[in-house]
Design an enzyme around this catalytic site. Structure first.
Site, mmCIF file in Angstrom:
data_model
loop_
_atom_site.group_PDB
_atom_site.id
_atom_site.type_symbol
_atom_site.label_atom_id
_atom_site.label_comp_id
_atom_site.label_asym_id
_atom_site.label_seq_id
_atom_site.Cartn_x
_atom_site.Cartn_y
_atom_site.Cartn_z
ATOM 1 N N GLY A 8 0.823 -1.220 0.000
ATOM 2 C CA GLY A 8 0.000 0.000 0.000
ATOM 3 C C GLY A 8 0.845 1.253 0.000
ATOM 4 O O GLY A 8 0.601 2.185 0.755
ATOM 5 N N ARG A 11 -0.098 5.692 -1.734
ATOM 6 C CA ARG A 11 -0.732 6.894 -1.158
ATOM 7 C C ARG A 11 -0.521 6.916 0.357
ATOM 8 O O ARG A 11 -0.130 5.919 0.964
ATOM 9 C CB ARG A 11 -2.245 6.885 -1.429
ATOM 10 C CG ARG A 11 -2.613 7.007 -2.882
ATOM 11 C CD ARG A 11 -4.109 7.100 -3.080
ATOM 12 N NE ARG A 11 -4.795 5.847 -2.849
ATOM 13 C CZ ARG A 11 -5.714 5.635 -1.908
ATOM 14 N NH1 ARG A 11 -6.065 6.612 -1.095
ATOM 15 N NH2 ARG A 11 -6.287 4.455 -1.774
ATOM 16 N N ASN A 82 1.249 -2.321 5.421
ATOM 17 C CA ASN A 82 0.519 -1.065 5.577
ATOM 18 C C ASN A 82 -0.817 -1.042 4.835
ATOM 19 O O ASN A 82 -1.739 -0.351 5.277
ATOM 20 C CB ASN A 82 1.409 0.087 5.083
ATOM 21 C CG ASN A 82 0.626 1.353 4.842
ATOM 22 O OD1 ASN A 82 0.281 2.070 5.772
ATOM 23 N ND2 ASN A 82 0.296 1.636 3.579
ATOM 24 N N TYR A 147 -13.515 -3.423 10.901
ATOM 25 C CA TYR A 147 -12.183 -2.792 10.816
ATOM 26 C C TYR A 147 -11.458 -2.918 12.157
ATOM 27 O O TYR A 147 -10.285 -3.294 12.204
ATOM 28 C CB TYR A 147 -12.368 -1.325 10.419
ATOM 29 C CG TYR A 147 -11.089 -0.524 10.296
ATOM 30 C CD1 TYR A 147 -10.212 -0.706 9.221
ATOM 31 C CD2 TYR A 147 -10.767 0.443 11.247
ATOM 32 C CE1 TYR A 147 -9.049 0.049 9.109
ATOM 33 C CE2 TYR A 147 -9.606 1.198 11.138
ATOM 34 C CZ TYR A 147 -8.747 0.998 10.070
ATOM 35 O OH TYR A 147 -7.598 1.753 9.963
ATOM 36 N N ILE A 180 -5.085 10.305 11.080
ATOM 37 C CA ILE A 180 -4.028 10.845 10.219
ATOM 38 C C ILE A 180 -4.680 11.420 8.965
ATOM 39 O O ILE A 180 -5.605 10.817 8.398
ATOM 40 C CB ILE A 180 -3.028 9.723 9.808
ATOM 41 C CG1 ILE A 180 -2.568 8.907 11.032
ATOM 42 C CG2 ILE A 180 -1.845 10.313 9.052
ATOM 43 C CD1 ILE A 180 -1.804 9.663 12.082
#
Ligand code: NDP
Length: 239
Positions: A8, A11, A82, A147, A180
């Site tokens: 990942g 981005r 990630n 999640y 973030i």
């Protein structure tokens, strides 16, 4: 010079990690899925090598990791798991497919990557694995049960593998970001972001560099007595 694999990387936090390792002269391969243009731009900017792979497809991931080792010219020294997707929804409204998609991307892919990459690390008797969890894996988020569960799973994976791989001088840690500023939070309106900022003791939201610095430090040789830990990098949000 380390051989680094980041999933990942096209981005957000992953891209910041690619930049951080590349600026130290490390040899970096990063995986991307859909953001080809961003991946190519980052590759041009940093010299890192981009490879397309949907990490939720375990077979594709296995093949790509083998290719990545060949591209890197040897066993991977640093693995950063990630790649991730979030899902904001009541559990009652969540379909089986949606659950599987999150678990495959956020938990299964990291587990498969750890298995594949750790073989070379064990042979080399050294290595670093960093899993990117989430503050929600520690404290749970309403409307993000799947999640949160996937990210909590990364904590367990981290602890178990730290014990399993420690005798081979491999550290395994989990970095748990707070809020973030990345595309992942692009759907949140200004008011919600302000509220999240207010709930953060350090009174600001995080930047991708905040996470990349800790990932880099954990793998820099300066943190070699830290393993099995889940480290909140969240401005105190998870307290
Ligand atoms: P972004 O949405 O900005 O970026 C996600 C990255 O993951 C992209 O590079 C994307 O690639 C990649 N990715 C997603 N699905 C796949 C897939 N199936 N196969 C390969 N790559 C995939 O997210 P962030 O940078 O914000 O998040 C990075 C990590 O940090 C995630 O694990 C996330 O859960 C975690 N995190 C983020 C927080 C935040 O507030 N931002 C807070 C806590 C944890 P592409 O675009 O090429 O498809």
């Amino acid at each position: 010079m380390k051989r680094v694999l980041i999933t990942g990387g096209s981005r957000g936090i992953g891209a910041a990690c690619v930049r951080r390792f590349a600026e130290e002269g490390d040899r970096v391969v990063f995986l991307y899925n859909k953001s080809e243009d961003a991946a190519m731009d980052l590759s041009m900017e940093t010299g890192a090598f981009a490879m397309q792979c949907d990490v939720s497809d375990a077979n594709a991931l296995k093949e790509t990791l083998a290719e990545a080792e060949r591209a890197l010219g040897g066993a991977i020294d640093v693995l950063v798991n990630n790649a991730g997707v979030s899902l904001i929804k009541l559990l009652a409204d969540t379909t089986d497919e949606e659950m599987l998609s999150v678990y495959r991307t956020d938990l299964l892919a990291a587990t498969v990557a750890c298995r594949e990459v750790s073989r070379g690390m064990v042979r080399a008797q050294r290595g670093y694995i960093v899993n990117i969890g989430s503050v929600w894996g520690r404290v749970g988020a309403s409307c993000e049960a799947v999640y949160s569960a996937a990210k909590a799973g990364l904590r367990g994976l981290t602890q178990a593998l730290a014990k399993e791989l420690g005798p081979s001088h491999i550290t395994v840690n989990c970095v748990e970001p707070g809020v973030i500023l990345t595309d992942m939070n692009a759907s949140l309106d200004g008011e919600t972001l302000m509220a999240l900022c207010d709930e953060t003791p350090l009174c600001r939201l995080g930047e991708t560099r905040d996470i990349a610095e800790i990932v880099f430090w954990l793998t820099s040789g300066k943190a070699d007595f830290i393993t099995g830990q889940s480290i909140g990098v969240d401005g105190g949000f998870g307290l």
